[in-house]
Design a protein around this motif. Structure first.
Motif, PDB file in Angstrom:
ATOM      1  N   GLN A 155       0.996  -1.077  -0.051  1.00  0.00           N
ATOM      2  CA  GLN A 155       0.050   0.009  -0.033  1.00  0.00           C
ATOM      3  C   GLN A 155       0.771   1.163   0.020  1.00  0.00           C
ATOM      4  O   GLN A 155       2.085   1.145   0.680  1.00  0.00           O
ATOM      5  CB  GLN A 155      -0.918   0.038   1.291  1.00  0.00           C
ATOM      6  CG  GLN A 155      -2.034  -1.079   1.216  1.00  0.00           C
ATOM      7  CD  GLN A 155      -2.803  -0.959   2.452  1.00  0.00           C
ATOM      8  OE1 GLN A 155      -2.597  -0.036   3.264  1.00  0.00           O
ATOM      9  NE2 GLN A 155      -3.638  -1.896   2.348  1.00  0.00           N
ATOM     10  N   GLU A 156       0.460   2.154  -0.364  1.00  0.00           N
ATOM     11  CA  GLU A 156       1.086   3.619  -0.645  1.00  0.00           C
ATOM     12  C   GLU A 156       1.608   3.834   0.618  1.00  0.00           C
ATOM     13  O   GLU A 156       2.907   4.202   0.847  1.00  0.00           O
ATOM     14  CB  GLU A 156       0.284   4.699  -1.267  1.00  0.00           C
ATOM     15  CG  GLU A 156       0.927   6.087  -1.409  1.00  0.00           C
ATOM     16  CD  GLU A 156       1.589   5.792  -2.745  1.00  0.00           C
ATOM     17  OE1 GLU A 156       2.480   6.380  -3.119  1.00  0.00           O
ATOM     18  OE2 GLU A 156       0.979   5.081  -3.691  1.00  0.00           O
ATOM     19  N   ARG A 157       0.999   3.630   1.803  1.00  0.00           N
ATOM     20  CA  ARG A 157       1.417   4.235   2.998  1.00  0.00           C
ATOM     21  C   ARG A 157       2.395   3.371   3.669  1.00  0.00           C
ATOM     22  O   ARG A 157       3.288   4.027   4.342  1.00  0.00           O
ATOM     23  CB  ARG A 157       0.137   4.590   3.961  1.00  0.00           C
ATOM     24  CG  ARG A 157      -0.540   3.478   4.501  1.00  0.00           C
ATOM     25  CD  ARG A 157      -1.674   3.523   5.323  1.00  0.00           C
ATOM     26  NE  ARG A 157      -2.345   2.775   5.611  1.00  0.00           N
ATOM     27  CZ  ARG A 157      -3.694   2.158   5.240  1.00  0.00           C
ATOM     28  NH1 ARG A 157      -4.295   3.152   4.582  1.00  0.00           N
ATOM     29  NH2 ARG A 157      -4.249   1.051   5.501  1.00  0.00           N
ATOM     30  N   THR A 158       2.298   2.143   3.404  1.00  0.00           N
ATOM     31  CA  THR A 158       3.412   1.155   3.660  1.00  0.00           C
ATOM     32  C   THR A 158       4.885   1.583   3.255  1.00  0.00           C
ATOM     33  O   THR A 158       5.712   1.743   3.585  1.00  0.00           O
ATOM     34  CB  THR A 158       3.065  -0.272   3.323  1.00  0.00           C
ATOM     35  OG1 THR A 158       1.943  -0.537   4.123  1.00  0.00           O
ATOM     36  CG2 THR A 158       4.240  -1.200   3.845  1.00  0.00           C
ATOM     37  N   PHE A 159       4.465   1.882   1.758  1.00  0.00           N
ATOM     38  CA  PHE A 159       5.732   2.298   1.121  1.00  0.00           C
ATOM     39  C   PHE A 159       6.312   3.421   1.660  1.00  0.00           C
ATOM     40  O   PHE A 159       7.468   3.682   1.895  1.00  0.00           O
ATOM     41  CB  PHE A 159       5.423   2.319  -0.453  1.00  0.00           C
ATOM     42  CG  PHE A 159       6.628   2.947  -1.332  1.00  0.00           C
ATOM     43  CD1 PHE A 159       7.712   1.962  -1.860  1.00  0.00           C
ATOM     44  CD2 PHE A 159       6.750   4.234  -1.354  1.00  0.00           C
ATOM     45  CE1 PHE A 159       8.755   2.511  -2.393  1.00  0.00           C
ATOM     46  CE2 PHE A 159       7.659   4.842  -2.362  1.00  0.00           C
ATOM     47  CZ  PHE A 159       8.744   3.771  -2.787  1.00  0.00           C
ATOM     48  N   ASP A 160       5.641   4.437   1.891  1.00  0.00           N
ATOM     49  CA  ASP A 160       5.972   5.661   2.264  1.00  0.00           C
ATOM     50  C   ASP A 160       6.911   5.617   3.685  1.00  0.00           C
ATOM     51  O   ASP A 160       7.641   6.423   3.719  1.00  0.00           O
ATOM     52  CB  ASP A 160       4.869   6.707   2.350  1.00  0.00           C
ATOM     53  CG  ASP A 160       4.251   7.073   1.255  1.00  0.00           C
ATOM     54  OD1 ASP A 160       5.008   6.959   0.149  1.00  0.00           O
ATOM     55  OD2 ASP A 160       3.191   7.864   1.099  1.00  0.00           O
ATOM     56  N   LYS A 161       6.152   4.746   4.578  1.00  0.00           N
ATOM     57  CA  LYS A 161       6.677   4.539   5.952  1.00  0.00           C
ATOM     58  C   LYS A 161       8.153   3.947   5.735  1.00  0.00           C
ATOM     59  O   LYS A 161       9.126   4.589   6.282  1.00  0.00           O
ATOM     60  CB  LYS A 161       6.035   3.674   6.778  1.00  0.00           C
ATOM     61  CG  LYS A 161       4.775   4.304   7.241  1.00  0.00           C
ATOM     62  CD  LYS A 161       3.869   3.389   8.139  1.00  0.00           C
ATOM     63  CE  LYS A 161       2.549   4.042   8.701  1.00  0.00           C
ATOM     64  NZ  LYS A 161       2.066   2.971   9.330  1.00  0.00           N
ATOM     65  N   LEU A 162       8.204   3.218   4.943  1.00  0.00           N
ATOM     66  CA  LEU A 162       9.545   2.561   4.725  1.00  0.00           C
ATOM     67  C   LEU A 162      10.736   3.075   3.881  1.00  0.00           C
ATOM     68  O   LEU A 162      11.879   3.389   4.070  1.00  0.00           O
ATOM     69  CB  LEU A 162       9.573   0.977   3.762  1.00  0.00           C
ATOM     70  CG  LEU A 162       8.879  -0.055   4.674  1.00  0.00           C
ATOM     71  CD1 LEU A 162       8.629  -1.184   3.693  1.00  0.00           C
ATOM     72  CD2 LEU A 162       9.686  -0.574   5.761  1.00  0.00           C
ATOM     73  N   ASN A 163      10.185   3.853   3.072  1.00  0.00           N
ATOM     74  CA  ASN A 163      11.064   4.913   2.202  1.00  0.00           C
ATOM     75  C   ASN A 163      11.412   6.033   3.028  1.00  0.00           C
ATOM     76  O   ASN A 163      12.726   6.362   3.093  1.00  0.00           O
ATOM     77  CB  ASN A 163      10.152   5.656   1.041  1.00  0.00           C
ATOM     78  CG  ASN A 163      10.988   6.151  -0.063  1.00  0.00           C
ATOM     79  OD1 ASN A 163      11.954   5.670  -0.341  1.00  0.00           O
ATOM     80  ND2 ASN A 163      10.662   7.273  -0.163  1.00  0.00           N
ATOM     81  N   ASP A 164      10.671   6.465   3.975  1.00  0.00           N
ATOM     82  CA  ASP A 164      10.809   7.781   5.123  1.00  0.00           C
ATOM     83  C   ASP A 164      12.215   7.051   6.034  1.00  0.00           C
ATOM     84  O   ASP A 164      13.148   7.707   6.141  1.00  0.00           O
ATOM     85  CB  ASP A 164       9.929   8.239   5.938  1.00  0.00           C
ATOM     86  CG  ASP A 164       8.796   8.923   4.977  1.00  0.00           C
ATOM     87  OD1 ASP A 164       9.240   9.489   3.786  1.00  0.00           O
ATOM     88  OD2 ASP A 164       7.714   9.145   5.694  1.00  0.00           O
TER      89      ASP A 164
END
Length: 64
Positions: free
Chosen positions: A49-58
């Motif tokens: 999911q977009e938010r999962t990707f964003d958390k890992l990317n951050d």
């Protein structure tokens, strides 16, 4: 849903190794379950999911 590239997954593996972290610790840091983190790092899932990707990317970008 975001497709997770091999480069992204490799970056997660490298950071995990450099910081000597377990899946549970990464999950606590970024706000995900250890199962989700393990599936992504072990290549069991190719999308997130977009938010999962964003958390890992951050998390990946923190030390840069």
């Amino acid at each position: 849903m975001k497709v997770l590239s091999k480069t992204f997954i490799d970056a997660l593996i490298v950071k995990k190794a450099r910081k000597h972290l377990e899946y549970k610790q990464i999950g606590e840091i970024v706000g995900l379950s250890q199962v989700t983190v393990a599936k992504i790092i072990n290549g069991k899932t190719r999308t997130a999911q977009e938010r999962t990707f964003d958390k890992l990317n951050d998390w990946l970008l923190e030390d840069m």
